[in-house]
Write a protein that holds these residues in place. Structure first.
Motif, PDB file in Angstrom:
ATOM      1  N   THR A   1      -9.529   3.327  -9.965  1.00 14.64           N
ATOM      2  CA  THR A   1      -9.228   2.054  -9.311  1.00 14.64           C
ATOM      3  C   THR A   1      -8.222   2.298  -8.189  1.00 14.64           C
ATOM      4  O   THR A   1      -7.618   3.370  -8.098  1.00 14.64           O
ATOM      5  N   ASN A   2      -8.036   1.298  -7.363  1.00 13.79           N
ATOM      6  CA  ASN A   2      -7.071   1.426  -6.265  1.00 13.79           C
ATOM      7  C   ASN A   2      -5.644   1.165  -6.738  1.00 13.79           C
ATOM      8  O   ASN A   2      -4.712   1.211  -5.946  1.00 13.79           O
TER       9      ASN A   2
ATOM     10  N   GLY B   1      -3.640   1.844  -3.516  1.00 13.46           N
ATOM     11  CA  GLY B   1      -4.581   2.352  -2.523  1.00 13.46           C
ATOM     12  C   GLY B   1      -5.647   1.314  -2.259  1.00 13.46           C
ATOM     13  O   GLY B   1      -5.423   0.129  -2.510  1.00 13.46           O
ATOM     14  N   PRO B   2      -6.808   1.732  -1.799  1.00  9.28           N
ATOM     15  CA  PRO B   2      -7.168   3.124  -1.491  1.00  9.28           C
ATOM     16  C   PRO B   2      -6.697   3.493  -0.098  1.00  9.28           C
ATOM     17  O   PRO B   2      -6.013   2.702   0.566  1.00  9.28           O
TER      18      PRO B   2
ATOM     19  N   LYS C   1       0.819  -1.213   0.000  1.00 14.58           N
ATOM     20  CA  LYS C   1       0.000   0.000   0.000  1.00 14.58           C
ATOM     21  C   LYS C   1       0.856   1.268   0.000  1.00 14.58           C
ATOM     22  O   LYS C   1       2.060   1.242   0.214  1.00 14.58           O
TER      23      LYS C   1
ATOM     24  N   VAL D   1      -9.884   7.492  -3.125  1.00 13.87           N
ATOM     25  CA  VAL D   1      -9.081   7.000  -4.245  1.00 13.87           C
ATOM     26  C   VAL D   1      -7.618   7.369  -4.028  1.00 13.87           C
ATOM     27  O   VAL D   1      -7.290   8.531  -3.806  1.00 13.87           O
ATOM     28  N   LYS D   2      -6.758   6.399  -4.069  1.00 19.52           N
ATOM     29  CA  LYS D   2      -5.311   6.589  -4.021  1.00 19.52           C
ATOM     30  C   LYS D   2      -4.680   5.490  -4.874  1.00 19.52           C
ATOM     31  O   LYS D   2      -5.143   4.355  -4.822  1.00 19.52           O
TER      32      LYS D   2
END
Length: 471
Positions: free
Chosen positions: A451-452, A377-378, A348, A384-385
């Motif tokens: 999307t993540n 992410g997220p 992450k 959202v990340k």
């Protein structure tokens, strides 16, 4: 002994020497962060902000309709004096989070200070290791010329063309939007030879600051040039933004103004670096920076001191993320690297990449495919990340020796975006920090289907600009 064996022995000796460990100078050292209860004893007033904020910082807030509030007031001097006792030394403060950073060789003194009436919370953020890796030899000669195969004849962007063209940034440059009038603070760990490399000869560097305490910086192999020049990570980052070497490499904002801020101590990884980053951010505010480009991130520290958990990635748990989440409300845009943990067990984003109201940048290759190392992410609270993606696998850069190199990482996709944010803001000077951030997201390739992994996608800076011309 033949020549080949001699060379091999010399190589092994060199590697052994460079990897040697040294005892931490002066024995044990501890640094504590003290969260204070209030600012009741302040001698400043919100009615006279010119006494604690620069003119440009005040103007930036006024232009964006942002209030000056109690977080802008300096930490009370009367409180700071209570920490300057025998055996302890104040090494920094955060006015936004109302903290004081104090170092001592005696942890008992620091524990005692934690019981002061003005202290709400005390946290140990640095413990000197028993030994430290010696930095490698940094006495690199600077190349005054590039190799002939590094140039692309008749193309002013040279090897940097693809990474700028991918974000449709060259069209902004053609409008003469190259960052002029925008101030960018670059926060990193070292800017080796930035003042000697020909590609930076025309760069507008307004000033430099080193926030790493001298107690941590005492082991520096290059005593002559100092810790600011120990590594070239920041030099490479700066090159993605500011280099001006026609037919070899042009940065995304070659005409912006730059502040170079060192908060990362390359020989350690401890929570104190969050505080040092915060000090750099608040200095960037005080000197009137508009944009901060940060290629730093954390989640695990030496000895497990202050490690984060995945559930902490909510933009408000980490000290550094709370600091980052305040920036847009001060009128600044932060572009921060997502991290390079995509292939590891963590996977992450780190902190402060989880912060709210910033642009977190991941990495793709030349063909716009995800770089496998790019952190995902997220955020823990579902935002959202990363926000956007840019070329970082690899990016064309200038090294601390002044040579053209290609290096991998979200560290280098981030400044590519930061520079084009500066160009966009130059083109749209009446926009607020919040509006610029949202414009970048809205005009990315996957805005409607984020999307993540890819976030909102590849940003299109020309589209972001032209979308405002239709209004």
């Amino acid at each position: 002994m033949n020549r080949t064996i001699i060379l091999l022995v010399l190589l092994i000796t060199s590697i052994t020497t460079d990897a040697a460990k040294h005892h931490f100078p002066g024995g044990k050292c501890y640094i504590y962060r003290y969260n204070l209860c209030d600012k009741a004893a302040t001698s400043y007033s919100l009615n006279a902000p010119q006494l604690f904020l620069s003119e440009k910082s005040i103007e930036r807030r006024q232009r964006q309709g942002l209030p000056i509030d109690s977080t802008d007031l300096p930490v009370c001097q009367l409180y700071i004096k209570q920490f300057n006792v025998r055996g302890a030394q104040v090494v920094g403060t955060s006015k936004w989070q109302n903290t004081v950073l104090v170092q001592s060789n005696d942890s008992a003194i620091l524990n005692k200070l934690g019981h002061l009436d003005i202290v709400r919370k005390a946290t140990c953020v640095f413990i000197a290791p028993d030994s430290i890796d010696s930095p490698g030899d940094v006495r690199w000669n600077v190349h005054q010329e590039f190799n002939r195969w590094d140039s692309v004849k008749n193309d002013p962007y040279g090897m940097a063309r693809n990474q700028i063209e991918m974000l449709n940034g060259i069209r902004l440059h053609e409008l003469d939007c190259t960052g002029r009038g925008i101030s960018i603070a670059v926060i990193d760990g070292g800017f080796q030879n930035y003042d000697r490399i020909p590609a930076f000869k025309s760069t507008h560097i307004k000033g430099t600051f080193n926030f790493v305490p001298s107690r941590i910086d005492e082991i520096v192999k290059d005593k002559e040039r100092g810790p600011f020049h120990v590594i070239d990570h920041g030099t490479k980052v700066l090159s993605a933004l500011a280099a001006n070497a026609p037919e070899v490499h042009i940065g995304t904002a070659p005409d912006a103004d730059y502040w170079l801020l060192r908060s990362e101590a390359e020989q350690i990884e401890q929570p104190v670096e969050e505080d040092l980053w915060g000090m750099a951010v608040e200095t960037a505010d005080s000197v009137g920076a508009d944009i901060i480009s940060s290629s730093l991130g954390y989640y695990a520290f030496d000895g497990g001191l202050g490690n984060y958990r995945l559930q902490d990635l909510n933009g408000q748990t980490a000290f550094i993320s709370r600091e980052a989440s305040m920036l847009a409300n001060k009128g600044m845009v932060l572009c921060n690297s997502a991290g390079n943990s995509g292939m590891g067990p963590w996977k992450k984003i780190g902190v402060p990449a989880d912060a709210t109201d910033i642009i977190t940048v991941g990495a793709v290759d030349r063909e716009q495919r995800l770089a496998s190392f790019s952190s995902i992410g997220p955020s823990q609270d579902g935002r959202v990340k990363p926000d956007v993606m840019a070329q970082g696998a690899p990016a064309a850069l200038i090294s601390g020796r002044g040579t053209l190199v290609h290096d991998m990482g979200t560290s280098f996709s981030t400044p590519i975006v930061s520079g084009l944010v500066a160009c966009l803001w130059q083109a749209l000077p009446n926009k607020t920090a919040h509006e610029i951030i949202e414009l970048v997201r809205e005009n990315a390739s996957q805005y409607h289907e984020p999307t993540n992994i890819f976030g909102y996608g590849i940003p299109d800076f020309w589209k972001a600009y032209t979308s405002q011309q239709k209004q």
